[in-house]
Design a protein around this motif. Structure first.
Motif, short mmCIF file in Angstrom:
data_model
loop_
_atom_site.label_atom_id
_atom_site.label_comp_id
_atom_site.label_asym_id
_atom_site.label_seq_id
_atom_site.Cartn_x
_atom_site.Cartn_y
_atom_site.Cartn_z
N LYS A 143 -81.36 0.17 -6.62
CA LYS A 143 -80.22 0.70 -5.87
C LYS A 143 -78.89 0.51 -6.59
O LYS A 143 -77.82 0.45 -5.96
CB LYS A 143 -80.13 0.07 -4.47
N LEU A 144 -78.93 0.42 -7.92
CA LEU A 144 -77.69 0.23 -8.70
C LEU A 144 -77.66 1.21 -9.88
O LEU A 144 -77.80 0.81 -11.04
CB LEU A 144 -77.58 -1.22 -9.21
N PRO A 145 -77.49 2.49 -9.61
CA PRO A 145 -77.52 3.48 -10.69
C PRO A 145 -76.44 3.28 -11.74
O PRO A 145 -76.67 3.52 -12.94
CB PRO A 145 -77.35 4.82 -9.96
N GLU A 146 -75.25 2.84 -11.33
CA GLU A 146 -74.17 2.63 -12.29
C GLU A 146 -74.49 1.47 -13.24
O GLU A 146 -74.26 1.56 -14.45
CB GLU A 146 -72.84 2.39 -11.57
N LYS A 147 -75.02 0.38 -12.69
CA LYS A 147 -75.41 -0.77 -13.52
C LYS A 147 -76.57 -0.39 -14.44
O LYS A 147 -76.63 -0.83 -15.59
CB LYS A 147 -75.81 -1.96 -12.64
N THR A 148 -77.48 0.42 -13.92
CA THR A 148 -78.60 0.88 -14.74
C THR A 148 -78.08 1.64 -15.95
O THR A 148 -78.52 1.41 -17.09
CB THR A 148 -79.54 1.78 -13.92
N ALA A 149 -77.12 2.55 -15.72
CA ALA A 149 -76.58 3.37 -16.81
C ALA A 149 -75.84 2.52 -17.84
O ALA A 149 -75.76 2.90 -19.01
CB ALA A 149 -75.64 4.43 -16.23
N GLU A 150 -75.28 1.37 -17.43
CA GLU A 150 -74.59 0.49 -18.38
C GLU A 150 -75.56 -0.18 -19.35
O GLU A 150 -75.21 -0.51 -20.47
CB GLU A 150 -73.83 -0.59 -17.61
N THR A 151 -76.79 -0.40 -18.89
CA THR A 151 -77.78 -1.12 -19.69
C THR A 151 -78.79 -0.21 -20.36
O THR A 151 -79.21 -0.44 -21.51
CB THR A 151 -78.52 -2.15 -18.81
N LEU A 152 -79.19 0.86 -19.65
CA LEU A 152 -80.23 1.77 -20.13
C LEU A 152 -79.60 3.11 -20.45
O LEU A 152 -79.15 3.83 -19.56
CB LEU A 152 -81.28 1.91 -19.03
N ASP A 153 -79.52 3.45 -21.75
CA ASP A 153 -78.82 4.69 -22.11
C ASP A 153 -79.72 5.92 -21.94
O ASP A 153 -80.91 5.81 -21.62
CB ASP A 153 -78.22 4.60 -23.51
N LYS A 154 -79.16 7.08 -22.18
CA LYS A 154 -79.86 8.35 -21.90
C LYS A 154 -81.09 8.56 -22.78
O LYS A 154 -81.98 9.33 -22.45
CB LYS A 154 -78.89 9.53 -22.08
#
Length: 660
Positions: A483-494
């Motif tokens: 439930k933390l998409p923004e935190k996910t994007a900070e750690t896991l890139d595209k």
């Protein structure tokens, strides 16, 4: 694949990782590297096991009626065992019972318990019936438990009796929690209290028995289904739930197994015994256990008291000992202290034995016909006398201790490096490599690259070795933060690269060396995450403190700090205690003043909810404030942590020497 084929794949005799063929040149980063033994593909799962339940079935096939889960049912008594086949039946019954209670595939089950056979059986039932386990553990604190229960909207939780009261005391803050399954004996009064709070208490055996009557058929998990949401304290603020799939965890099991079958790691089998005492709530022991289960290994549990751990080990006599540096350091320190206390001939004999075997170790030999019997047999007896494999993880371990373990136990000693986000193990050292100071080569399920961190002057073009932030991509990398998409994007890139926040470098043999952290967060030797700004913020609220720099060496179990005193408060203390008036600089070196600061700040820290491992154990009083002019503050007055460490390295070394 034969060993002869493996040898031909390695570009050089001493290269442990190689660049991925055909990878493009990207400015600002080095090329991805893979384990040199398996450069052309990434391993996904071991033979016959794509999920954690299939992993268990392989263990049943390997061991059958052999020992699986053991505990000391009588305090300090012998271990009593259940076989793999016995546990298989109980697991199915318990999973069926959970289903009858109302759980459906992909529902969540909390786990608030020390390691026990019931914990493992319940977890295996979750794997079989496709429920998702969510561990809770005390070290995160009450606020974190409240956050996890509420974020996951937890309804059911498996709990040991000694932790039920803890949850019931918080019930007004845990509106979704409705059912607690207790794994052991409990006071009937708990049921009355729970009923008054609209919570149902059920006994583990009752769930299991109910599930055995007209059992519900399991809908098994698939590889990409979530197996566990493992919360980590590795950030500021609230914990983050790392979502790990069956595939993520099985990839690391597969990697360890693949390397073992090719002679580069220990091959877990029904002949082995593993002691489980590191928390199953942490991903390190979770993956260790899964690896043991695949091989049909016997798993014995400690009694729950760390002070009796060595007694449990002596009774169990494990062949595999997986630990963290904090405990391994303790074994080393006790041995060395005991030798020094004896002195004389005994100390001379031990030193001679140690140096003789160290010379042999440098030549690749860990055995000695005489010294193993005369000098090291009593040390081996501390771990039961049968240990053939030692694995250290969760935090860095010193070269000195690694060499000691190899010498004293004549064992294969490995070190792994990883994080919750990559299912515990990103790199691992390999059999035959006795050099220390590195964390080995990539697991065969992932590839690793270093990206530039210009602010810290680390680049992939650095000489003699490339340096940068460690990034990992592959089958063991987590899916998301819950439930933390923004935190996910900070750690896991595209592109699927997980940014670890650690700074590493490749050595001349293609092995990874950890040298720094990108973020202001680090681990102590026991594996606890530390957020120094949080601690500094508390200490600087005290009238004695003007500025603070908290530091933790990941090879050490405790924190130290450089404190710039509030000069008015310091002079007030000097006056009140009739100390000799001298220069401000000299006052900062006075033992009485230093002791007063340390005691006062630790008392203040505890009063402000600092945990034991967050309290400083030694301090240095600096008379010169941190400033922009002396390079220790940014233009916005933030501490330059990297520069502060360099400036105070001598003082840091002295502080650790004083408390060692």
């Amino acid at each position: 694949m034969s060993n002869s084929q493996l040898k031909t794949q390695r570009p050089q005799k001493d290269q442990y990782s190689v660049e991925v063929t055909g990878s493009p040149d990207i400015p600002g980063e080095g090329k991805p590297r893979r384990n040199a033994l398996c450069p052309d593909k990434l391993i996904v799962h071991p033979n016959g096991a794509t999920t954690l339940y299939e992993n268990f079935l392989n263990g049943v096939k390997e061991a059958g009626d052999g020992n699986f889960l053991g505990r000391r049912e009588i305090k300090d008594g012998p271990y009593v065992w259940q076989s793999y086949r016995e546990v298989q039946k109980r697991v199915s019954n318990f999973g069926s019972g959970l289903n009858k209670m109302g759980l459906k595939p992909k529902d969540l089950v909390g786990f608030f318990s020390i390691n026990t056979p019931e914990y493992v059986m319940a977890q295996l039932a979750c794997y079989q019936y496709n429920f998702i386990s969510v561990p809770l553990y005390d070290t995160l604190g009450a606020e974190a438990i409240e956050f996890i229960v509420n974020q996951t909207e937890m309804v059911y939780s498996l709990v040991t009796a000694n932790k039920v009261q803890h949850l019931l005391n918080m019930k007004d803050k845990l509106p979704t929690l409705k059912t607690i399954i207790i794994t052991d004996q409990y006071d009937p009064e708990l049921t009355e209290l729970a009923n008054s709070l609209d919570v149902k208490i059920v006994n583990f055996n009752h769930v299991e028995k109910d599930g055995s009557i007209h059992p519900v058929e399991a809908k098994n998990a698939k590889p990409d289904d979530t197996a566990i949401i493992c919360y980590t304290s590795g950030t500021t603020g609230t914990p983050k739930g790392v979502v790990l799939t069956h595939k993520n965890i099985m990839a690391n099991v597969a990697s360890v197994r693949w390397l073992a079958e090719n002679g580069k790691l220990f091959l877990a089998s029904p002949d082995d015994v593993h002691i489980s005492y590191l928390p199953l709530a942490h991903v390190f022991e979770l993956v260790n256990t899964a690896t043991m289960i695949y091989g049909g290994t016997a798993i014995g549990f400690y009694q729950g008291d760390t002070l009796k751990l060595l007694d449990d080990i002596a009774e169990l006599k494990p062949t595999v000992f997986i630990s963290v540096p904090r405990l391994l350091n303790r074994v080393y320190d006790k041995v060395i202290a005991g030798v020094k206390a004896k002195g004389g001939v005994a100390q001379w004999m031990f030193t001679t034995a140690l140096n003789t075997k160290k010379n042999g170790l440098n030549k690749g030999n860990v055995d000695h016909w005489m010294w193993d019997r005369v000098a090291f047999a009593p040390i081996r007896a501390r771990l039961g006398g049968r240990v053939r494999t030692i694995l250290s993880g969760a935090a860095p371990i010193s070269s000195e201790v690694m060499d000691f373990l190899r010498i004293a136990f004549s064992a294969d000693v490995y070190e792994g490096y990883g994080q919750t986000e990559n299912a515990a193990c990103l790199t691992i050292t390999l059999h035959g490599d006795i050099a220390s100071g590195h964390v080995g080569s990539p697991q065969v399920c992932v590839e690793v690259k270093l990206i530039d961190v210009p602010d810290m002057h680390y680049t992939s073009k650095d000489k003699p070795y490339p340096r940068g932030e460690i990034c990992v991509r592959g089958h063991s990398v987590f899916h998301e933060y819950y439930k933390l998409p923004e935190k996910t994007a900070e750690t896991l890139d595209k592109d699927g690269w997980c940014h670890t926040g650690d700074i590493g470098q490749w050595d001349k043999c293609g092995r990874l060396v950890i040298i720094d952290r990108v973020k202001n967060i680090f681990k102590l030797a026991q594996g606890e995450y530390i957020v120094p700004e949080k601690i500094e913020k508390i200490y600087t609220k005290h009238e004695l403190v003007f500025q603070a720099f908290v530091y933790g060496d990941s090879l050490q179990p405790s924190l130290v700090a450089v404190i710039v005193p509030n000069d008015e408060a310091l002079l007030k203390y000097v006056k009140q205690n009739n100390l000799i008036k001298t220069s401000y600089k000299k006052l900062c070196t006075e033992p009485q003043i230093k002791k007063h600061f340390l005691q006062t700040l630790n008392k203040y820290g505890k009063a402000n909810d600092l945990k034991g491992f967050e309290c400083i154990k030694n301090i240095h009083l600096a008379y010169e404030p941190f400033s922009i002019a002396n390079g220790l503050l940014t233009p916005t007055f933030k501490l330059k942590r990297h520069q502060a460490r360099i400036k105070f390295q001598k003082e840091i070394d002295q502080m650790y020497m004083e408390i060692s």
